[in-house]
Design an enzyme around this catalytic site. Sequence first.
Site, mmCIF file in Angstrom:
data_model
loop_
_atom_site.group_PDB
_atom_site.id
_atom_site.type_symbol
_atom_site.label_atom_id
_atom_site.label_comp_id
_atom_site.label_asym_id
_atom_site.label_seq_id
_atom_site.Cartn_x
_atom_site.Cartn_y
_atom_site.Cartn_z
ATOM 1 N N LEU A 126 -8.839 4.766 -14.480
ATOM 2 C CA LEU A 126 -8.176 6.016 -14.116
ATOM 3 C C LEU A 126 -6.662 5.827 -14.198
ATOM 4 C CD1 LEU A 126 -10.306 7.347 -11.116
ATOM 5 C CD2 LEU A 126 -10.701 7.513 -13.590
ATOM 6 N N ARG A 180 6.381 9.329 -7.375
ATOM 7 C CA ARG A 180 7.292 8.510 -6.561
ATOM 8 C C ARG A 180 8.036 7.435 -7.351
ATOM 9 N NH1 ARG A 180 4.140 6.257 -1.769
ATOM 10 N NH2 ARG A 180 2.252 7.059 -2.748
ATOM 11 N N GLY A 216 -8.673 5.503 2.141
ATOM 12 C CA GLY A 216 -9.994 5.955 2.557
ATOM 13 C C GLY A 216 -10.640 4.867 3.408
ATOM 14 N N ASN A 227 -11.223 1.433 1.503
ATOM 15 C CA ASN A 227 -11.729 1.549 0.137
ATOM 16 C C ASN A 227 -10.603 1.199 -0.825
ATOM 17 O OD1 ASN A 227 -12.985 2.395 -2.256
ATOM 18 N ND2 ASN A 227 -12.258 4.507 -1.972
ATOM 19 N N ARG A 250 19.266 -18.473 -32.142
ATOM 20 C CA ARG A 250 18.709 -17.163 -32.533
ATOM 21 C C ARG A 250 17.508 -17.356 -33.452
ATOM 22 N NH1 ARG A 250 23.486 -14.114 -34.898
ATOM 23 N NH2 ARG A 250 21.786 -12.701 -35.461
ATOM 24 N N SER A 307 37.158 -29.967 -37.744
ATOM 25 C CA SER A 307 37.295 -28.829 -36.835
ATOM 26 C C SER A 307 37.848 -27.619 -37.573
ATOM 27 C CB SER A 307 38.263 -29.171 -35.699
ATOM 28 O OG SER A 307 37.726 -30.226 -34.951
HETATM 29 C C1 UD1 Z 1 -7.916 6.856 -3.517
HETATM 30 C C2 UD1 Z 1 -9.268 6.913 -2.798
HETATM 31 C C3 UD1 Z 1 -9.118 6.199 -1.459
HETATM 32 C C4 UD1 Z 1 -8.635 4.777 -1.656
HETATM 33 C C5 UD1 Z 1 -7.368 4.768 -2.469
HETATM 34 C C6 UD1 Z 1 -7.005 3.348 -2.843
HETATM 35 C C7 UD1 Z 1 -10.328 8.966 -3.505
HETATM 36 C C8 UD1 Z 1 -10.640 10.351 -3.159
HETATM 37 N N1 UD1 Z 1 -9.630 8.285 -2.611
HETATM 38 O O1 UD1 Z 1 -7.019 7.608 -2.753
HETATM 39 O O2 UD1 Z 1 -10.353 6.182 -0.780
HETATM 40 O O3 UD1 Z 1 -8.418 4.157 -0.388
HETATM 41 O O4 UD1 Z 1 -7.525 5.511 -3.704
HETATM 42 O O5 UD1 Z 1 -5.733 3.338 -3.423
HETATM 43 O O6 UD1 Z 1 -10.724 8.488 -4.565
HETATM 44 N N2 UD1 Z 1 -6.214 9.720 -10.502
HETATM 45 C C9 UD1 Z 1 -6.533 10.373 -11.684
HETATM 46 N N3 UD1 Z 1 -6.781 11.709 -11.656
HETATM 47 C C10 UD1 Z 1 -6.749 12.446 -10.505
HETATM 48 C C11 UD1 Z 1 -6.425 11.757 -9.311
HETATM 49 C C12 UD1 Z 1 -6.171 10.400 -9.334
HETATM 50 O O7 UD1 Z 1 -6.570 9.758 -12.742
HETATM 51 O O8 UD1 Z 1 -6.999 13.647 -10.573
HETATM 52 C C13 UD1 Z 1 -5.959 8.275 -10.535
HETATM 53 C C14 UD1 Z 1 -4.521 7.961 -10.182
HETATM 54 O O9 UD1 Z 1 -3.751 7.813 -11.352
HETATM 55 C C15 UD1 Z 1 -4.649 6.633 -9.453
HETATM 56 C C16 UD1 Z 1 -6.039 6.666 -8.837
HETATM 57 O O10 UD1 Z 1 -6.743 7.664 -9.556
HETATM 58 O O11 UD1 Z 1 -4.598 5.544 -10.349
HETATM 59 C C17 UD1 Z 1 -6.017 6.916 -7.360
HETATM 60 O O12 UD1 Z 1 -5.441 8.175 -7.152
HETATM 61 P P1 UD1 Z 1 -4.604 8.467 -5.843
HETATM 62 O O13 UD1 Z 1 -4.158 9.875 -5.856
HETATM 63 O O14 UD1 Z 1 -3.581 7.420 -5.655
HETATM 64 O O15 UD1 Z 1 -5.763 8.329 -4.756
HETATM 65 P P2 UD1 Z 1 -5.578 8.155 -3.222
HETATM 66 O O16 UD1 Z 1 -5.410 9.504 -2.635
HETATM 67 O O17 UD1 Z 1 -4.551 7.150 -2.932
#
Ligand code: UD1
Length: 458
Positions: A6, A13, A139, A169, A333, A405
Amino acid sequence: MNIVILAAGQGKRMHSDLPKVLHPLAGRALLSHVLATAHALTPESICVVYGHGGEAVRQHFEKMSPPDVAVSWARQAPQFGTGHAVMQALPHLKAAAQTLILYGDVPLTRVESLQRLVAVAGAGLGILTVELEDPAGYGRIVRDPAGRLVRIVEQKDATPAERAITEINTGIMVLPTARLRAWLDRLGNNNAQKEYYLTDVVALAVADGVPVNSAKPDAAWETLGVNSRSQLAELERTFQRNLASQLLEDGVTLADPARIDIRGTLAVGRDCSIDVNCVFEGNVALGDSVSIGPHCVIKNVSIAAGTRIEAFCHLEDAEVGERCRIGPYARLRPAAVLGEDVHIGNFVEVKASRIGDRSKANHLSYVGDASVGKDVNIGAGTITCNYDGANKHRTIIEDEVHIGSDTQLVAPVTIGKGSTTAAGATVYKDVPPGGLVLTKAEQVFKPGWQRPVKKPKK
Ligand code: UD1
Ligand code: CA
């Protein structure tokens, strides 16, 4: 196994025009670390879920050399949560295999920890969890009195009692793909963030009687994600500290393990020593007993046994033979190739040149596009004038030549074996072996000559 990475999150941020997963850690994009981990697990398929505005991410990786397992790309725009993200990957997944979910912004997960997770999951569902003193934002893992995992609750949806749970999680999980498809169909977004939570599949698995198990990584940093530049900097230090510990274990002396940066691979022989604040990039190989002084930048270089690189040197795409002395303040280089016992001293720049055994250029020189033989001495301030404004030309300096030199060697030019150039000579014609070449500039003396004086200010 299928692997889904993902990487669609915006990374607000980071305050950056660069997509978050392309920010470098140890010189490589965050996502490239995760892809390397994924490949190491030898899956049947890898799918990256990338986001709105993330075409740059896809392009960045598509132009890299083809990996062993083809990577497929699924676009998620707009983004309705982690469950919604995994839905986009479904068409790319092999239904008979398990699916492992990784994150493009969690770069340091170790292959061993993931293998352990896959093993405890079996044909069921497995979640990588950690205990955190401060679980805020994550989570929480909810278990029944018997310790069996029942569901995951997001911080924003949790009761005060659930918020007190310290097992969290990490987001990394593995699940049976056919089941995953059915569970994702059943997900709702009736929660605090109006998102489709991947984490909700855990309760569905429990309801369906699918075994749910968890594993823990060896270290908590393996599951840390990058949401800000400050977290990126922290993970960079963690990564570097791990490499430094490995070097120490391999028998390298580090003046300070907290002050070394390796952005690539550093191979070392026995008894090497590295002083503070050195940066190694690309592939660097050090032979036995090589010592590197402080503040050097070394990129794609091999350095043979017994060589000493003094402080403040910059070496790139070069080869250094045994027992050389380089620096301080030397620059090698691309295509600088040094033989054995070569000395390159302060403010000497060498480019696209071979320098033979025991030859020396100790002070303030430019040696470019040259072939320098053995036992040559190049005096201070010598310059190979290799560039005529349009083309580069070569300078050939045969064995045992002494360059005086401040000699200018106007290429193409050859200095024959054993010859000497006088200080200040401008050599633009080939020099035969065994003689002296000088270009006469007559010395004139004007007795009683007066220096100009400043006009008094009005
Ligand atoms: C998520 C978990 C949470 C866990 C945490 C760990 C869920 C609902 N929650 O929360 O339990 O403790 O990660 O860091 O899964 N992303 C997408 N598409 C989206 C949303 C997110 O690709 O629509 C990707 C983000 O780029 C990221 C990852 O998923 O790499 C996590 O997304 P983020 O929004 O950080 O999740 P958290 O709310 O932190
Ligand atoms: Ca997160």
